[in-house]
Design a protein around this motif. Structure first.
Motif, PDB file in Angstrom:
ATOM      1  N   LEU A  18      78.432  44.614 -41.928  1.00 17.87           N
ATOM      2  CA  LEU A  18      79.311  43.804 -42.767  1.00 17.87           C
ATOM      3  C   LEU A  18      78.740  43.689 -44.172  1.00 17.87           C
ATOM      4  O   LEU A  18      79.460  43.846 -45.173  1.00 17.87           O
ATOM      5  N   GLY A  19      77.447  43.416 -44.263  1.00 23.31           N
ATOM      6  CA  GLY A  19      76.813  43.305 -45.573  1.00 23.31           C
ATOM      7  C   GLY A  19      76.919  44.586 -46.373  1.00 23.31           C
ATOM      8  O   GLY A  19      77.180  44.555 -47.582  1.00 23.31           O
ATOM      9  N   ALA A  20      76.734  45.732 -45.695  1.00 21.90           N
ATOM     10  CA  ALA A  20      76.823  47.014 -46.390  1.00 21.90           C
ATOM     11  C   ALA A  20      78.231  47.250 -46.925  1.00 21.90           C
ATOM     12  O   ALA A  20      78.404  47.780 -48.035  1.00 21.90           O
ATOM     13  N   ARG A  21      79.244  46.836 -46.161  1.00 19.61           N
ATOM     14  CA  ARG A  21      80.624  47.042 -46.600  1.00 19.61           C
ATOM     15  C   ARG A  21      80.995  46.128 -47.763  1.00 19.61           C
ATOM     16  O   ARG A  21      81.779  46.506 -48.634  1.00 19.61           O
ATOM     17  N   LEU A  22      80.453  44.923 -47.765  1.00 28.05           N
ATOM     18  CA  LEU A  22      80.833  43.937 -48.779  1.00 28.05           C
ATOM     19  C   LEU A  22      79.831  43.840 -49.921  1.00 28.05           C
ATOM     20  O   LEU A  22      79.986  42.991 -50.811  1.00 28.05           O
ATOM     21  N   GLY A  23      78.797  44.657 -49.898  1.00 28.59           N
ATOM     22  CA  GLY A  23      77.787  44.590 -50.944  1.00 28.59           C
ATOM     23  C   GLY A  23      76.961  43.329 -50.883  1.00 28.59           C
ATOM     24  O   GLY A  23      76.440  42.856 -51.898  1.00 28.59           O
ATOM     25  N   HIS A  24      76.799  42.805 -49.667  1.00 33.57           N
ATOM     26  CA  HIS A  24      76.047  41.563 -49.455  1.00 33.57           C
ATOM     27  C   HIS A  24      74.642  41.913 -48.989  1.00 33.57           C
ATOM     28  O   HIS A  24      74.459  42.617 -47.994  1.00 33.57           O
ATOM     29  N   THR A  25      73.645  41.411 -49.693  1.00 29.26           N
ATOM     30  CA  THR A  25      72.260  41.778 -49.392  1.00 29.26           C
ATOM     31  C   THR A  25      71.673  41.013 -48.223  1.00 29.26           C
ATOM     32  O   THR A  25      70.588  41.341 -47.748  1.00 29.26           O
ATOM     33  N   GLY A  26      72.366  40.004 -47.758  1.00 27.73           N
ATOM     34  CA  GLY A  26      71.862  39.235 -46.623  1.00 27.73           C
ATOM     35  C   GLY A  26      70.999  38.065 -47.010  1.00 27.73           C
ATOM     36  O   GLY A  26      70.351  37.462 -46.151  1.00 27.73           O
ATOM     37  N   GLY A  27      70.966  37.696 -48.265  1.00 23.54           N
ATOM     38  CA  GLY A  27      70.195  36.536 -48.689  1.00 23.54           C
ATOM     39  C   GLY A  27      70.776  35.246 -48.144  1.00 23.54           C
ATOM     40  O   GLY A  27      71.938  35.200 -47.722  1.00 23.54           O
ATOM     41  N   PRO A  28      70.006  34.180 -48.151  1.00 27.54           N
ATOM     42  CA  PRO A  28      70.457  32.922 -47.545  1.00 27.54           C
ATOM     43  C   PRO A  28      71.565  32.231 -48.330  1.00 27.54           C
ATOM     44  O   PRO A  28      72.328  31.434 -47.765  1.00 27.54           O
TER      45      PRO A  28
END
Length: 231
Positions: A18-28
């Motif tokens: 999901l993060g890869a698709r949305l450009g989300h790095t996974g930070g808090p």
């Protein structure tokens, strides 16, 4: 199984994908997320960060149409490994790859497909509140992957029912036979269509004026009619 399994997907969490698709790095992110809810086409949550009121985050995603879900169900049924896992009540870890082979998305295809927003005045997205919600959403997908199908328009029960009731669910059948009762080709005794009395349909003709070799038309046709009924 049809095709080659996407082992790379199977080894990655839903949160990572999901993060890869949305450009989300996974930070808090910023703040504490509560009330995360996943519905067809919409994820909502509130984030508290010490401001006078909590901020509302929304992530919208197009749902699949009924026809697209039928295609997805056929793809899942056709993949023996995916079907087996679904019949065990689990969403396959590479379900997005199975969808992709049918030309359908399960995860967002990119940031442009998901419409994301937060009502905070924090400037350009993604703000810290949205980042926090995406992190929580990824964790929720890992805990209950069927939230992904819910987001696309079908909850866990609907997906499992579609697979269980698919053309291969009870037995492998010729698709051309769908909709035909199972005992249609089974033969069996036919009902006795003979009626009481000699050639009743012929008798209904009465006594026509036509005669054949000195016999009325009724008398001539009666033996043929009786032979037809007992054939």
């Amino acid at each position: 199984m049809s095709g080659v399994r996407d082992s790379g997907h199977a080894g990655r969490s839903w949160a990572t994908r999901l993060g890869a698709r949305l450009g989300h790095t996974g930070g808090p992110g910023t703040g504490r997320v509560s009330g995360l809810a996943v519905a067809p086409g919409l994820v909502t949550a509130v984030v508290e960060d010490g401001a006078p009121r909590p901020w509302t985050v929304r992530v919208e995603l197009p749902v699949l149409s009924d026809e697209e879900w039928r295609r997805a169900a056929r793809a899942l049924v056709a993949d023996s490994d995916a079907r087996e896992e679904l019949l065990d009540g689990e969403l396959p870890p590479d379900a997005d790859a199975v969808f992709a082979r049918a030309g359908l998305p399960l995860l967002p295809v990119g940031p442009g497909e998901a419409h994301m927003g937060c009502d905070c005045p924090g400037g350009p997205l993604p703000c810290g509140h949205l980042t926090a919600v995406l992190t929580e959403l990824g964790a929720a997908f890992d805990a209950e992957p069927f939230l992904l199908t819910t987001w696309r328009g079908r909850d866990r029960r609907a997906v499992l029912d579609a697979v269980r009731n698919g053309p291969s669910a009870a037995q492998e059948r010729d698709p051309a036979s769908d909709g035909i009762p199972e005992d249609f080709w089974g033969g069996g005794d036919l009902p006795d269509r003979r009626m009481a009395g000699p050639a009743p349909a012929v008798a209904e003709l009465g006594r026509p004026a036509v005669s054949v070799r000195g016999r009325t038309l009724t008398e001539t046709l009666a033996p043929a009619y009786e032979a037809f009924l007992t054939w």
